[in-house]
Design an enzyme around this catalytic site. Sequence first.
Site, PDB file in Angstrom:
ATOM      1  N   ASN A   1      -3.992  -0.565   0.843  1.00 27.73           N
ATOM      2  CA  ASN A   1      -2.766  -1.367   0.920  1.00 27.73           C
ATOM      3  C   ASN A   1      -3.043  -2.543   1.840  1.00 27.73           C
ATOM      4  OD1 ASN A   1      -1.883  -0.860   3.720  1.00 27.73           O
ATOM      5  ND2 ASN A   1      -1.550   1.259   3.047  1.00 27.73           N
TER       6      ASN A   1
ATOM      7  N   ASP B   1      -5.271  10.439   5.223  1.00 25.65           N
ATOM      8  CA  ASP B   1      -3.862  10.086   5.008  1.00 25.65           C
ATOM      9  C   ASP B   1      -2.958  11.290   4.760  1.00 25.65           C
ATOM     10  OD1 ASP B   1      -4.390   7.463   5.452  1.00 25.65           O
ATOM     11  OD2 ASP B   1      -4.460   6.878   3.337  1.00 25.65           O
TER      12      ASP B   1
ATOM     13  N   ASN C   1       4.673  11.278   1.674  1.00 25.78           N
ATOM     14  CA  ASN C   1       4.198  11.027   0.313  1.00 25.78           C
ATOM     15  C   ASN C   1       3.880  12.309  -0.460  1.00 25.78           C
ATOM     16  OD1 ASN C   1       2.290   8.464   1.897  1.00 25.78           O
ATOM     17  ND2 ASN C   1       4.309   8.249   0.992  1.00 25.78           N
TER      18      ASN C   1
ATOM     19  N   ARG D   1      -6.573   9.327  -2.294  1.00 29.79           N
ATOM     20  CA  ARG D   1      -5.529  10.241  -1.817  1.00 29.79           C
ATOM     21  C   ARG D   1      -5.284  11.421  -2.763  1.00 29.79           C
ATOM     22  NH1 ARG D   1      -0.414   7.986   1.250  1.00 29.79           N
ATOM     23  NH2 ARG D   1      -0.556  10.162   1.893  1.00 29.79           N
TER      24      ARG D   1
ATOM     25  N   ARG E   1       2.823   1.709  -6.675  1.00 28.12           N
ATOM     26  CA  ARG E   1       2.176   3.016  -6.567  1.00 28.12           C
ATOM     27  C   ARG E   1       2.704   4.017  -7.599  1.00 28.12           C
ATOM     28  NH1 ARG E   1      -0.431   4.254  -1.816  1.00 28.12           N
ATOM     29  NH2 ARG E   1      -1.403   2.399  -0.942  1.00 28.12           N
TER      30      ARG E   1
ATOM     31  N   HIS F   1       5.673   0.982  -0.858  1.00 30.27           N
ATOM     32  CA  HIS F   1       6.481   2.178  -1.101  1.00 30.27           C
ATOM     33  C   HIS F   1       7.938   1.825  -0.785  1.00 30.27           C
ATOM     34  CE1 HIS F   1       3.084   5.377  -0.421  1.00 30.27           C
ATOM     35  NE2 HIS F   1       3.323   5.214  -1.713  1.00 30.27           N
TER      36      HIS F   1
ATOM     37  N   ASP G   1       9.958   3.558   0.837  1.00 33.73           N
ATOM     38  CA  ASP G   1      10.374   3.977   2.180  1.00 33.73           C
ATOM     39  C   ASP G   1       9.912   3.019   3.271  1.00 33.73           C
ATOM     40  OD1 ASP G   1       7.702   4.616   2.479  1.00 33.73           O
ATOM     41  OD2 ASP G   1       8.032   6.680   3.141  1.00 33.73           O
TER      42      ASP G   1
ATOM     43  N   CYS H   1       6.962   7.675   7.329  1.00 30.62           N
ATOM     44  CA  CYS H   1       5.785   8.087   6.556  1.00 30.62           C
ATOM     45  C   CYS H   1       5.128   9.336   7.141  1.00 30.62           C
ATOM     46  CB  CYS H   1       4.741   6.969   6.517  1.00 30.62           C
ATOM     47  SG  CYS H   1       5.214   5.547   5.539  1.00 30.62           S
TER      48      CYS H   1
END
Lengths: 173, 292
Positions: free
Chosen positions: B45, B89, B95, B114, B161, B190, B192, B286
């Site tokens: 990102n 992550d 997520n 991820r 995403r 994202h 959020d 997050c």
Amino acid sequence: MTSAQHFPESATLCLEGHLIDSLTLAKVIDTIQQLGGDYHLNHLSIGSRKNQLSSVILTLFAPDSEKLSKILEAITPYGAKALSVQDAILTAAQKNPPTPILPFSLPSHVRVNGEWIPVQSEGMEFVLAVNPQAKTAQLKTLKEVQPGEHLVEGFQGIQWTTPELQGTPPCKI
Amino acid sequence: MQDLTRQDFTRFPCPVGITPISSLNGTPQVLMCPPTYFTVEYAINPWMSTDQPCDVELAKRQWEDLYRAITEKAGAEVHLLDPVPGLPDLVFTANAAFVHQNTAVIAHYKYSERQGEEPYAEAWFRNQGFRTITLPEAIYFEGAGDALIWQDRVFAGYRTRTDITSHNLLTTETGLPVLSLELINPKFYHIDVCICPLTNGYFIYYPDAFDDYGKAVIEANIPSEKRIPVTAEEAAQFACNTVNINETVLFNQGSERLADALRTRGFQVLQVNLSEFIKSGGSAKCLTLRVG
């Protein structure tokens, strides 16, 4: 002049999701027009509650194959999927025909002299019957379907205008 | 851990004999993952850069500050997901899944970096008594990073995403209506990091993360007196990436104007320095996932 006369390239697309409250359908239509294409809405089913999905079948028209590809690329992230690239799926009609594959909205009541009279519509749902040998296709009600006839299942392989009919208006349902 | 192969649209029922977290007492339940293996070792990102590695020891202290604020000041109970080497992550538990009551729709990440997290999240939720749902290979969905509940509906992001088609599954599996919002700014990848639904119907958001359609959807659903827009500067400080537990909000340091705006609406505001996680594109929200 019609869309089909201006725009010889076409593709039939389906969209399913939260199309109305999220303005996704508006976004798809605006994108098609902003990129120089046009469309015809063939089928629209709006969820009757907020937690029900809506679905749309539309024919996309474009002046050339390059523009068609560009528009398809632009609206794919909104969930649009091309439908008409494969043959239709045919199933043999049984004694008890399957759920109708082209459910048209039919009136349920008619008001006469201030009174609502229910419409007798049992067996009036339409299906698409195909004779592959004779190369004919016909919309029939369930009552008209004979055992062994080939019925189209789903929307794959269905187009609302055909290449041979370019220049005529898209059919109106 | 056995049989962690992800299957298409698999629905695991609740294991018998386990009391689901969602059925526990009224204490808010949060999932976090210690930053044991957290670092910035790839860039997926605009916030991430392998040329600007984070201070991992400082990151651990910042995570502990957040943990303490959530448990001691906000009054939530925190469950811990075991950290896994090679999955830096995993610390961003927001997520991992979208959770509604006893259903967890498990993330299927867009980036391969991820995707290794998915089976660990699925196993955790299943072992905790959740009904878990995984997505088909071709449909991406990044959990509560891209789907947040406000009142009786879900605001869900797509494009950067998450695929919009995953939103249909949220509705069919949870019965919740979904409002699909396209995310147009790569920095706000994202949902959020550009919206935060709060207690009592309040709604923090960064309008310029959305196109005119998205702004219109937000304005049509959230009454104007409940909307709290943030500036570009505040959004870049991850002001929208806020943890909300009852009347308490926790977010990254800075954004004093927002802090004042929330205090005047009756919230207790807690701020934690999360600079090292911002180097990875994440902040307070997050690092947490509300699971009950």
